[in-house]
Design a protein around this motif. Structure first.
Motif, mmCIF file in Angstrom:
data_model
loop_
_atom_site.group_PDB
_atom_site.id
_atom_site.type_symbol
_atom_site.label_atom_id
_atom_site.label_comp_id
_atom_site.label_asym_id
_atom_site.label_seq_id
_atom_site.Cartn_x
_atom_site.Cartn_y
_atom_site.Cartn_z
ATOM 1 N N SER A 66 34.540 -9.334 3.424
ATOM 2 C CA SER A 66 35.309 -8.898 2.263
ATOM 3 C C SER A 66 36.542 -9.764 2.030
ATOM 4 C CB SER A 66 35.741 -7.442 2.431
ATOM 5 O OG SER A 66 36.556 -7.294 3.576
ATOM 6 N N TYR A 67 37.113 -9.603 0.850
ATOM 7 C CA TYR A 67 38.425 -10.131 0.476
ATOM 8 C C TYR A 67 39.029 -9.122 -0.484
ATOM 9 C CZ TYR A 67 36.090 -11.777 -3.804
ATOM 10 O OH TYR A 67 35.379 -11.844 -4.977
ATOM 11 N N ALA A 68 40.256 -9.357 -0.910
ATOM 12 C CA ALA A 68 40.921 -8.424 -1.822
ATOM 13 C C ALA A 68 41.316 -9.119 -3.115
ATOM 14 C CB ALA A 68 42.152 -7.809 -1.165
ATOM 15 N N ARG A 69 41.367 -8.328 -4.151
ATOM 16 C CA ARG A 69 41.830 -8.773 -5.472
ATOM 17 C C ARG A 69 42.870 -7.761 -5.926
ATOM 18 N NH1 ARG A 69 39.217 -7.493 -10.742
ATOM 19 N NH2 ARG A 69 39.971 -9.006 -12.258
ATOM 20 N N ILE A 70 43.998 -8.254 -6.399
ATOM 21 C CA ILE A 70 45.067 -7.388 -6.867
ATOM 22 C C ILE A 70 45.363 -7.740 -8.313
ATOM 23 C CG2 ILE A 70 47.472 -6.670 -6.561
ATOM 24 C CD1 ILE A 70 47.210 -7.690 -3.628
ATOM 25 N N LEU A 71 45.347 -6.749 -9.170
ATOM 26 C CA LEU A 71 45.793 -6.915 -10.544
ATOM 27 C C LEU A 71 47.167 -6.274 -10.661
ATOM 28 C CD1 LEU A 71 42.565 -6.036 -12.579
ATOM 29 C CD2 LEU A 71 43.399 -8.291 -11.908
ATOM 30 N N ILE A 72 48.048 -6.933 -11.380
ATOM 31 C CA ILE A 72 49.352 -6.364 -11.713
ATOM 32 C C ILE A 72 49.387 -6.260 -13.226
ATOM 33 C CG2 ILE A 72 51.853 -6.635 -11.633
ATOM 34 C CD1 ILE A 72 51.458 -8.334 -9.094
ATOM 35 N N GLU A 73 49.497 -5.030 -13.700
ATOM 36 C CA GLU A 73 49.463 -4.789 -15.132
ATOM 37 C C GLU A 73 50.605 -3.847 -15.502
ATOM 38 O OE1 GLU A 73 46.129 -3.682 -18.501
ATOM 39 O OE2 GLU A 73 45.593 -3.649 -16.392
ATOM 40 N N TRP B 294 52.117 -0.316 -1.067
ATOM 41 C CA TRP B 294 50.703 -0.661 -0.901
ATOM 42 C C TRP B 294 50.538 -1.492 0.357
ATOM 43 C CZ3 TRP B 294 46.882 1.620 -3.195
ATOM 44 C CH2 TRP B 294 47.057 2.191 -4.452
ATOM 45 N N MET B 295 49.645 -1.064 1.242
ATOM 46 C CA MET B 295 49.316 -1.803 2.459
ATOM 47 C C MET B 295 47.869 -2.245 2.329
ATOM 48 S SD MET B 295 51.258 0.637 5.188
ATOM 49 C CE MET B 295 50.816 -0.432 6.531
ATOM 50 N N ILE B 296 47.676 -3.565 2.292
ATOM 51 C CA ILE B 296 46.354 -4.103 1.985
ATOM 52 C C ILE B 296 45.940 -5.103 3.059
ATOM 53 C CG2 ILE B 296 44.988 -5.380 0.288
ATOM 54 C CD1 ILE B 296 47.214 -4.451 -1.783
ATOM 55 N N ASN B 297 44.803 -4.834 3.667
ATOM 56 C CA ASN B 297 44.176 -5.773 4.582
ATOM 57 C C ASN B 297 42.845 -6.169 3.944
ATOM 58 O OD1 ASN B 297 42.638 -7.010 6.652
ATOM 59 N ND2 ASN B 297 43.788 -5.928 8.220
ATOM 60 N N PRO B 298 42.667 -7.461 3.613
ATOM 61 C CA PRO B 298 41.433 -7.866 2.934
ATOM 62 C C PRO B 298 40.219 -7.932 3.842
ATOM 63 C CG PRO B 298 42.760 -9.781 3.402
ATOM 64 C CD PRO B 298 43.582 -8.585 3.807
ATOM 65 N N GLY B 299 40.394 -7.696 5.140
ATOM 66 C CA GLY B 299 39.281 -7.870 6.073
ATOM 67 C C GLY B 299 39.038 -9.355 6.306
ATOM 68 N N SER B 300 37.815 -9.718 6.568
ATOM 69 C CA SER B 300 37.444 -11.114 6.811
ATOM 70 C C SER B 300 36.133 -11.413 6.098
ATOM 71 C CB SER B 300 37.279 -11.373 8.308
ATOM 72 O OG SER B 300 36.737 -12.658 8.546
ATOM 73 N N PRO B 301 36.075 -12.538 5.363
ATOM 74 C CA PRO B 301 34.805 -12.888 4.726
ATOM 75 C C PRO B 301 33.792 -13.468 5.709
ATOM 76 C CG PRO B 301 36.410 -14.583 4.263
ATOM 77 C CD PRO B 301 37.128 -13.485 5.012
ATOM 78 N N SER B 302 34.290 -13.977 6.843
ATOM 79 C CA SER B 302 33.408 -14.702 7.750
ATOM 80 C C SER B 302 33.090 -13.969 9.046
ATOM 81 C CB SER B 302 34.018 -16.072 8.077
ATOM 82 O OG SER B 302 35.340 -15.927 8.543
#
Length: 169
Positions: free
Chosen positions: A139-146, A122-130
């Motif tokens: 934006s930002y990112a949220r990751i769930l591990i289940e 998984w390659m994740i870039n959350p971007g920028s909130p500001s």
């Protein structure tokens, strides 16, 4: 069992977002910032940081340029990615993840949100909130591990669980 990780990058001194995210996700297991904080990281004790290209001042110099964190058996590589060639970024991040036995790579610098799975990583870039770029939204990112499964998502501004009146408050 489920774990939750909040990921942000490129706040560039507009660090009220970190407090907003802590309040919105008090149950989160990890809070990760991918660089360009431009502030003293000790002001945000719940967060783990890596250094971005604008963090080369004291105490920002104390942040590592790369780090690996682990949650529920999932190894996660954190980097700002500014030291990599943007033309071969995907290949370099996949190689680095493989060398560090990571199944997730978190990177920033571009201010453009992205989630891709490359060669099982998984390659994740959350971007920028500001300061979003390329017509992307804050934006930002949220990751769930289940049960050992990584479930990433981008949270764009219209779905934020908080309201920020200005970037500086």
């Amino acid at each position: 069992m489920q774990s939750e990780i909040i990921v942000v990058s490129d706040t560039h001194r507009f660090n009220g977002y970190l407090t907003d995210l802590e309040k919105a996700y008090p149950q989160a297991d990890l809070y990760l910032h991918l660089g360009d904080l431009q502030d003293d990281p000790s002001r945000f004790p719940k967060w783990k940081f890596v250094r971005g290209n604008t963090d080369d001042f004291f105490p920002g110099q104390l942040m590592p340029s790369m780090r690996v964190v682990e949650k529920d058996g999932i190894r996660i590589l954190m980097t700002h990615s500014h030291k990599f060639s943007q033309s071969s970024l995907k290949e370099e991040l996949v190689r680095l993840a493989q060398e560090n036995s990571c199944s997730v790579v978190l990177y920033g610098h571009t201010h453009v949100p992205a989630i891709k799975n490359e060669q099982g990583i998984w390659m994740i870039n959350p971007g920028s909130p500001s300061i979003p770029r390329n017509q992307s939204q804050p934006s930002y990112a949220r990751i769930l591990i289940e049960d050992g499964e990584v479930k990433p998502e981008l949270i764009r501004q219209e779905k934020w669980p908080f309201k920020r009146i200005s970037r500086t408050e």
